[in-house]
Scaffold this motif. Sequence first.
Motif, PDB file in Angstrom:
ATOM      1  N   GLY A  84     -14.056 -51.423 -44.049  1.00  0.00           N
ATOM      2  CA  GLY A  84     -14.100 -51.095 -45.473  1.00  0.00           C
ATOM      3  C   GLY A  84     -15.220 -50.129 -45.813  1.00  0.00           C
ATOM      4  N   GLY A  85     -16.402 -50.379 -45.250  1.00  0.00           N
ATOM      5  CA  GLY A  85     -17.531 -49.484 -45.485  1.00  0.00           C
ATOM      6  C   GLY A  85     -17.276 -48.110 -44.914  1.00  0.00           C
ATOM      7  N   GLY A  86     -16.597 -48.065 -43.752  1.00  0.00           N
ATOM      8  CA  GLY A  86     -16.257 -46.784 -43.138  1.00  0.00           C
ATOM      9  C   GLY A  86     -15.301 -45.978 -43.986  1.00  0.00           C
ATOM     10  N   PHE A  87     -14.274 -46.645 -44.524  1.00  0.00           N
ATOM     11  CA  PHE A  87     -13.313 -45.930 -45.375  1.00  0.00           C
ATOM     12  C   PHE A  87     -13.976 -45.430 -46.667  1.00  0.00           C
ATOM     13  N   GLU A  88     -14.941 -46.182 -47.172  1.00  0.00           N
ATOM     14  CA  GLU A  88     -15.647 -45.742 -48.380  1.00  0.00           C
ATOM     15  C   GLU A  88     -16.355 -44.417 -48.129  1.00  0.00           C
ATOM     16  N   LYS A  89     -17.025 -44.300 -46.978  1.00  0.00           N
ATOM     17  CA  LYS A  89     -17.702 -43.053 -46.625  1.00  0.00           C
ATOM     18  C   LYS A  89     -16.688 -41.945 -46.328  1.00  0.00           C
ATOM     19  N   PHE A  90     -15.628 -42.308 -45.623  1.00  0.00           N
ATOM     20  CA  PHE A  90     -14.606 -41.345 -45.226  1.00  0.00           C
ATOM     21  C   PHE A  90     -13.938 -40.723 -46.442  1.00  0.00           C
ATOM     22  N   CYS A  91     -13.558 -41.549 -47.400  1.00  0.00           N
ATOM     23  CA  CYS A  91     -12.870 -41.053 -48.592  1.00  0.00           C
ATOM     24  C   CYS A  91     -13.809 -40.303 -49.529  1.00  0.00           C
ATOM     25  N   ALA A  92     -15.112 -40.481 -49.326  1.00  0.00           N
ATOM     26  CA  ALA A  92     -16.096 -39.707 -50.089  1.00  0.00           C
ATOM     27  C   ALA A  92     -16.405 -38.390 -49.402  1.00  0.00           C
ATOM     28  N   GLY A  93     -15.784 -38.156 -48.241  1.00  0.00           N
ATOM     29  CA  GLY A  93     -15.989 -36.921 -47.508  1.00  0.00           C
ATOM     30  C   GLY A  93     -17.273 -36.886 -46.704  1.00  0.00           C
ATOM     31  N   GLU A  94     -17.866 -38.064 -46.458  1.00  0.00           N
ATOM     32  CA  GLU A  94     -19.155 -38.123 -45.761  1.00  0.00           C
ATOM     33  C   GLU A  94     -19.009 -38.181 -44.245  1.00  0.00           C
ATOM     34  N   THR A  95     -17.826 -38.529 -43.740  1.00  0.00           N
ATOM     35  CA  THR A  95     -17.612 -38.627 -42.301  1.00  0.00           C
ATOM     36  C   THR A  95     -16.367 -37.843 -41.898  1.00  0.00           C
ATOM     37  N   ASP A  96     -16.301 -37.519 -40.619  1.00  0.00           N
ATOM     38  CA  ASP A  96     -15.150 -36.792 -40.095  1.00  0.00           C
ATOM     39  C   ASP A  96     -14.048 -37.731 -39.630  1.00  0.00           C
ATOM     40  N   THR A  97     -14.460 -38.845 -39.057  1.00  0.00           N
ATOM     41  CA  THR A  97     -13.510 -39.812 -38.501  1.00  0.00           C
ATOM     42  C   THR A  97     -13.914 -41.207 -38.916  1.00  0.00           C
ATOM     43  N   SER A  98     -12.926 -42.023 -39.265  1.00  0.00           N
ATOM     44  CA  SER A  98     -13.191 -43.401 -39.663  1.00  0.00           C
ATOM     45  C   SER A  98     -12.522 -44.351 -38.680  1.00  0.00           C
ATOM     46  N   ASN A  99     -13.329 -45.182 -38.026  1.00  0.00           N
ATOM     47  CA  ASN A  99     -12.813 -46.173 -37.092  1.00  0.00           C
ATOM     48  C   ASN A  99     -12.360 -47.399 -37.877  1.00  0.00           C
ATOM     49  N   ALA A 100     -11.172 -47.908 -37.570  1.00  0.00           N
ATOM     50  CA  ALA A 100     -10.610 -48.978 -38.398  1.00  0.00           C
ATOM     51  C   ALA A 100      -9.887 -50.023 -37.566  1.00  0.00           C
ATOM     52  N   SER A 101     -10.069 -51.268 -37.957  1.00  0.00           N
ATOM     53  CA  SER A 101      -9.363 -52.366 -37.296  1.00  0.00           C
ATOM     54  C   SER A 101      -8.197 -52.864 -38.141  1.00  0.00           C
TER      55      SER A 101
END
Length: 324
Positions: A84-101
Amino acid sequence: MRTNRLISGVALSAALAVGVAGCGGDNSSTKSSGSAASSGGAKLSGTIKLDGSSTVFPFAQAAAEEFQRDNPNVKISVGESGTGGGFEKFCAGETDTSNASRPIDTDKEVPACEKKGVKYSDGQVANDGIAIVTNKDLKIDCMTTEQLKKLWNSKSKVNNYKQLDPKFPDQKVALFGAGTDSGTFDFFTEAINGTKGDTRKDYSPTEDDNVTVQGVSGDKGGLGYFGFSYYEDNIDKLNLVKVDGGGGCVAPSKGTIQDGSYKPLSRPLFMYVNAKALARPEVKAFLEYVLANETTIADASKIVPLTDAQLTKAKSALATAEGK
């Protein structure tokens, strides 16, 4: 950072070398194309930012370390703020790739990405199963999904294991598990309790699976859940509980997770990539490298690898995302 989960460059390099030698020339050429730039082998440079699932973290970190060994001018950071925290950063454009389970949430996270104009593609990179573990002294061989629901749902009043089964130990319950930002939390609560987020509140939540290991191993009534790879890393400290999903007691293993017989706690693991990031040579090359060496990286980082069919599908999805 889970230093005990990281794969040393030497160990992974050796594993990759064995994988290449064992699979012949085709795999060797695949590896080369995955680790070199798309523009005719020119040196890669740049920065790649990954974040997200703690379950995917050891796989992503191992892949990043080895890719950087071949491409020292590419700097890769791998965070583990939870799915969830990863997707929050990803959708804000802060990361290139989001690892998800788990898959991206269509009600909350998809609109967040759309609002920021973040377009993306996804692909499965490995498999996982949720392991149910207890303290070494808490001898419970198998639990049914109904017993797990009775123990974990939000209305649970169970405070002693004998309330679940007279044959279970007369021991006070002490529960440990994933925090609410974790994809493991979402998956487990939905698979066991029927509704994502439905859980009793009197347990010790964390996004750090090592904290769960410490809690369960340190309390005689300790029971918890996390990704199967963390049990494998701590097999000497924990007791593994089989799960009966209606067809008998089944223990999680590479085989039962891949074929889905470990029900209902087997799941896919994903990497989501920002479309703009994928257009950059270093990001493209990294993801191609991941899939070219997926099985070896998964084995080295104690993550359950893809089946041949899953790997073919993942490569096809990446090629489509690249516009091939």
